[in-house]
Structures are given as C-alpha cells and as structure tokens.
Write an enzyme that holds these catalytic residues in place. Structure first.
Site, short mmCIF file in Angstrom:
data_model
loop_
_atom_site.label_atom_id
_atom_site.label_comp_id
_atom_site.label_asym_id
_atom_site.label_seq_id
_atom_site.Cartn_x
_atom_site.Cartn_y
_atom_site.Cartn_z
CB THR A 242 -65.18 61.18 -41.14
OG1 THR A 242 -64.46 61.87 -42.17
CG2 THR A 242 -66.02 62.16 -40.33
CG PHE B 172 -60.61 69.13 -43.57
CD1 PHE B 172 -61.76 69.23 -42.81
CD2 PHE B 172 -59.40 68.98 -42.92
CE1 PHE B 172 -61.70 69.22 -41.42
CE2 PHE B 172 -59.33 68.97 -41.53
CZ PHE B 172 -60.48 69.09 -40.77
CB CYS C 136 -68.69 63.24 -46.55
SG CYS C 136 -67.22 62.30 -47.00
NE ARG D 242 -68.91 56.42 -51.65
CZ ARG D 242 -67.72 56.41 -51.03
NH1 ARG D 242 -67.50 55.58 -50.05
NH2 ARG D 242 -66.76 57.23 -51.41
CE LYS E 29 -69.08 58.50 -43.80
NZ LYS E 29 -68.30 59.19 -42.80
CG ASP F 234 -58.23 48.47 -50.36
OD1 ASP F 234 -58.46 49.69 -50.23
OD2 ASP F 234 -59.15 47.61 -50.36
CG PHE G 70 -70.28 74.31 -49.19
CD1 PHE G 70 -70.64 72.98 -49.27
CD2 PHE G 70 -68.99 74.67 -49.56
CE1 PHE G 70 -69.73 72.02 -49.70
CE2 PHE G 70 -68.08 73.73 -49.99
CZ PHE G 70 -68.44 72.41 -50.05
CG LEU G 71 -75.12 80.98 -48.80
CD1 LEU G 71 -75.37 80.26 -47.49
CD2 LEU G 71 -74.44 82.33 -48.53
N1 LIG Z 1 -64.82 60.52 -49.75
C1 LIG Z 1 -64.58 61.71 -49.24
O1 LIG Z 1 -64.76 62.76 -49.88
C2 LIG Z 1 -64.08 61.83 -47.82
C3 LIG Z 1 -63.55 63.05 -47.38
C4 LIG Z 1 -63.08 63.13 -46.08
C5 LIG Z 1 -63.19 62.05 -45.22
N2 LIG Z 1 -63.73 60.88 -45.67
C6 LIG Z 1 -63.80 59.74 -44.74
O2 LIG Z 1 -62.73 58.86 -45.04
C7 LIG Z 1 -63.12 57.50 -44.78
C8 LIG Z 1 -62.91 56.68 -46.03
O3 LIG Z 1 -63.77 57.19 -47.03
P1 LIG Z 1 -63.54 56.89 -48.58
O4 LIG Z 1 -64.48 57.74 -49.32
O5 LIG Z 1 -62.09 56.93 -48.90
O6 LIG Z 1 -64.03 55.36 -48.64
P2 LIG Z 1 -63.89 54.36 -49.86
O7 LIG Z 1 -65.01 53.43 -49.75
O8 LIG Z 1 -63.66 55.11 -51.13
O9 LIG Z 1 -62.52 53.59 -49.55
C9 LIG Z 1 -62.33 52.77 -48.44
C10 LIG Z 1 -61.29 51.71 -48.77
O10 LIG Z 1 -61.00 50.98 -47.58
C11 LIG Z 1 -60.83 49.61 -47.95
N3 LIG Z 1 -60.99 48.78 -46.76
C12 LIG Z 1 -62.13 48.46 -46.09
N4 LIG Z 1 -61.83 47.67 -45.03
C13 LIG Z 1 -60.49 47.49 -45.03
C14 LIG Z 1 -59.59 46.78 -44.20
N5 LIG Z 1 -60.02 46.08 -43.14
N6 LIG Z 1 -58.28 46.81 -44.51
C15 LIG Z 1 -57.82 47.49 -45.58
N7 LIG Z 1 -58.64 48.20 -46.40
C16 LIG Z 1 -59.96 48.20 -46.13
C17 LIG Z 1 -61.88 49.41 -49.01
O11 LIG Z 1 -61.61 48.25 -49.80
C18 LIG Z 1 -61.75 50.71 -49.82
O12 LIG Z 1 -60.78 50.59 -50.84
C19 LIG Z 1 -64.57 57.58 -44.29
O13 LIG Z 1 -64.56 57.63 -42.90
C20 LIG Z 1 -65.04 58.90 -44.85
O14 LIG Z 1 -66.08 59.47 -44.10
C21 LIG Z 1 -64.17 60.75 -46.95
#
Ligand SMILES: NC(=O)c1ccc[n+]([C@@H]2O[C@H](COP(=O)([O-])OP(=O)(O)OC[C@H]3O[C@@H](n4cnc5c(N)ncnc54)[C@H](O)[C@@H]3O)[C@@H](O)[C@H]2O)c1
Length: 433
Positions: free
Chosen positions: A121, A152, A260, A327, A263, A30, A249-250
């Site tokens: 995503t 997912f 998610c 968020r 966006k 990270d 989801f209904l």
């Molecule tokens: N949160 C969900 O429920 C969910 C579900 C499915 C898909 N997603 C997708 O997954 C992706 C991540 O979402 P999330 O909720 O885990 O985000 P998040 O903000 O919880 O975590 C992202 C992490 O990435 C790190 N990061 C940012 N830039 C970085 C870099 N250059 N190098 C290393 N680490 C870096 C951040 O410090 C953070 O810890 C998004 O595209 C989101 O749409 C999220």
C-alpha cells in the site's frame, strides 16, 4: 504464468499461495533468511486460517517455492510483485525505503521484459518513483513496465478474500501490462477494474480511509447513544440495512487498529497535504478513533474508581479475531495503559500470546494466562478487547463465581447484555444505553 513475489508476509505469502492455487508457478522471495528457511520446511510464520494447507499443497505440487534472492526471483517471474512493508514515518507519511530498496534490486537483475507491480500500500505517485528508480539502476534500454495492483484482503479471512476478491484493481500504462494482468487474474473470476496507475494507487488509500471513517462514525454515534440511553447496535442495524450504507464496518467499539487502517489514514492525510489539499476529515477520523479507546479506559476507571492494585481480566490481544497480529492493536494499547496505571492485568488471546508477550516485554503488571477462563480469577472486572467468537461461548454462569466482582466491560459489543445481567453481572458495552 511465472510469478515472483517479493516479501512473503501477510500479503505476499497469501497472494503467492492463491496464485499457485489458480494454476500459476510462484517463487516467493524474502529478505529474512529464517522466514525463507521456515517456508521451505512448509511452515507458515503467522496465523492465517487455511494458509498452511494451501502452502503445503503447492509445495507438493511444485508451484510454490521460496528463495532469499531477488535476482533469482526476477529471472524466474514474468511478473514481479512488490509486497514489502510501508510503515509510517513519525510525521505520518509512508516510509517507502523498502519499496525503493526492492526496486533497485529488481533493476539490477532485469534479464529482459518484466512487469513490476506494486502491491504494497503506497501513496499516489509512488509508481512513478518505482519506474524512475528501476530505469536509473537497470542497464540502459532495459525493458519493463510498472503497474499498481493494490491488495484488499483482510487478515483473518485473507485466503478467502484473495481467492474470491470483490474486484481486482489493475493500474497500468501500457496495453501489454494490462493484457498480462488480465490473464494472470482471469482465473479468479472477479471483475477487473483496469485504470491508470494513479487512480489505482488512490483506490487503496481511499478504500481503507473510508472503512476507517465508517468505524469512527459508529464510535461517534455510540457517544451520542450513551447520552440518551439509545443502543448503537440498533441504530447501526437500522442504518446498515439501507443498501446505500451497508452494515459492514459500522461497529462501535474501542476503535480500529492493525497494520493497515491507522497507517493508511495517516499516509493518505500526509500525501494529500503534500499535494496541497488539507484532508481535515481524515484527521478527525483518527481523533475519533483515539477518543473511542480513551473513553473505554475512562469507563474502566469509573467502574473501579482507583485502578491501581485492581485485578483486570483482558480477553483478546490481537488487533482483530482470527489473527495473531498485534501491530497497532487497540487491545494491547488498553492493556498497556491500565498496567501503566498500576492494574494487575490477567490477559489471554487464542493466538496472539507470543506476539503480545514480545510487544509488552518490560511492561510490569501483565500476567499471561493459559486459558480464557483464567483471566476471571479474582478479577475486579473483565474486559472484552477483541471479538474472538470463542469469547461469546464461554460459560459465564460458571465464571462469575471466580471473579471478585462480576463486572464485564465489553469493548466490542460481543456479548448479549440482557443474558449477562440476568446472570448477575454488571455489564456495559459501548454505546448501549
Ligand atoms: N496485512 C494486511 O492486511 C494488508 C492488506 C493489504 C495491503 N497491505 C500492505 O501490504 C504491504 C505488506 O504488508 P504485510 O502485512 O504483508 O507485511 P509483513 O510485515 O507481514 O510482510 C512483509 C515481508 O516483506 C519482507 N521484506 C522486507 N524487506 C524486504 C526486502 N528488501 N526484500 C524481500 N523481502 C522483504 C519481510 O521480511 C516480510 O516477510 C504493506 O504495504 C501493507 O500496507 C497489508
């Protein structure tokens, strides 16, 4: 297998911990040094049921380690997952700068063959850009494949979802990549949908947009139900038992939020537009979602006539139960809106108080309560904004006497209307006659 996870957030950390649980060796990377330090001490930076136990177990087993260096991660992992944010840009399209930045760093560190998987995503065609970026910044002839492995999981049930997925989607373009991913995910015992990369990318956007559409559909139904005195809960139950429709989801309420759905719907609409297709349905999904929230705020206004100087209790601030994630939380938007109209809001959430405090810094008129019961004190009405199960178990008979006026506006249809009316409350749900 040895796996590197870039981005230890809601997706990356859960994925890494679950891969470790299934026997793989994982190095989580990270960019946030304080997050890495926290994880190295065995602390999980957000609330997700069951995750702290899993992380602790595999810190001990040695199968889950953390680093701040992508180069170290890429040297370690045969497979590298990109799990960084893809936030919305002002025009709704996805900001892919984090993905691009990580792709460059991976390129510079490639020691030999690596399989680079996008798990963030992303809009369709992003993998092409990732491949081109890695090829551009890596040494000549560097050996790698790219793949799309969308995630997912649902926050609040992320560990369960990631350990027992309904399906694992792998978008690949070489037999070698497919073989690696089949081996990696075999221990999860889920059906593997192996497809081309673009289809895999589309599966994610299409799935989230469809789920958002189901919620917006229920909210539009709720508006009709209110006009004829029908109960949307009965209507959606009658629909959902049809196996072709399904009950999930209904749910009518104040709309979807979170990091998610909002966006992803906007990004899918934006990429479709860029590709020359006007996916107008997705704009309507968004509009209905906004409308659901606005109708609820109007209802508060109808109930109180003048909102200014009224005391409003708010139960729930996270975007959904079992998470501290705020968020794009609709609950927070409602609180902000009412505070902006001069209400004195007394708010409580079982997990999201700290995050909400940060988010609402500078908003006047919001007071954070220590317990759920405290939001009822001298309240003119109490709002249910997030369907935490604990809110259904409160002692409403006792709490009634604490309120100035015993009125509950239930934005999530969590409570039993008859039971509350019997206790002497004025109760209104969403779409319930
Ligand atoms: N949160 C969900 O429920 C969910 C579900 C499915 C898909 N997603 C997708 O997954 C992706 C991540 O979402 P999330 O909720 O885990 O985000 P998040 O903000 O919880 O975590 C992202 C992490 O990435 C790190 N990061 C940012 N830039 C970085 C870099 N250059 N190098 C290393 N680490 C870096 C951040 O410090 C953070 O810890 C998004 O595209 C989101 O749409 C999220």
């Amino acid at each position: 297998m040895r796996v590197c996870i870039v981005g230890c957030g809601h997706v990356g950390l859960v994925t890494g911990a679950c891969l470790a649980e299934r026997g793989h060796a994982v190095l989580g990377v990270d960019a946030d040094a304080s997050r890495v330090a926290l994880l190295r001490r065995g602390k999980v930076p957000f609330h997700e049921p069951g995750l702290d136990r899993l992380v602790a177990r595999h810190r001990r087993s040695g199968r889950l380690r953390f680093s701040g260096s992508i180069a170290e991660g890429v040297r370690f992992g045969e497979v590298v997952f990109i799990c960084v944010p893809t936030p919305p840009r002002p025009d709704g399209s996805a900001d892919l700068s984090f993905v691009e930045h990580v792709s460059r760093s991976i390129a510079r560190a490639l020691p030999g063959y690596r399989l680079v998987c996008e798990k963030s995503t992303v809009p369709v065609n992003t993998c092409d850009q990732v491949r081109a970026t890695i090829a551009k910044y890596a040494r000549k002839g560097a050996d790698f494949d790219v793949a799309s492995t969308p995630e997912f999981l649902r926050e609040g049930r992320a560990v369960e979802d990631a350990m027992k997925p309904d399906r694992v989607v792998v978008g690949v373009e070489t037999p070698r990549a497919e073989k690696i991913l089949r081996e990696l995910f075999r221990p999860f015992g889920a059906p593997i949908v192996a497809t081309d990369i673009r289809s895999a990318e589309l599966i994610k956007h299409a799935s989230n947009s469809f789920l958002a559409l189901k919620i917006s559909y229920a909210n539009a139904l709720a508006a009709v139900c209110e006009r004829v005195g029908a109960d949307v809960m009965n209507v959606t139950r009658g629909m959902g038992l049809d196996a072709r429709i399904g009950p999930q989801f209904l749910s009518a309420g104040i709309g979807y939020g979170g990091s998610c759905f909002p966006k992803d719907v906007r990004a899918f609409e934006a990429i479709s537009r860029q590709l020359g297709y006007d996916f107008a349905l997705l704009r309507e999904v968004e509009r209905l979602n906004r409308e659901a929230r606005e109708r609820f705020v109007q209802r508060v206004e109808q109930q109180l006539w003048i909102v200014k100087d009224k005391t409003v209790g708010a139960l729930g601030l996270s975007f959904k139960p079992d998470t501290d994630d705020v968020r794009e939380s609709v609950a927070l938007a409602v609180v902000r809106d009412l505070a902006g109209r001069g209400a004195r809001v007394r708010a409580f959430d079982p997990q999201a108080m700290e995050a909400a405090r940060r988010e609402l810094r500078g908003v006047r008129g919001v007071r954070f309560c220590r317990r759920a019961a405290d939001v009822f004190a001298r309240a003119d009405c109490v709002l249910i904004l997030t369907e935490w199960p604990a809110f259904a178990k409160l002692d409403y008979a006792r709490l009634k006497s604490r309120m100035a006026h015993p009125t509950i506006l239930d934005g999530r249809n969590l409570l039993d209307p008859e039971a509350l009316r019997r206790l002497g409350y004025t109760y209104r749900g969403v779409g319930r006659g």
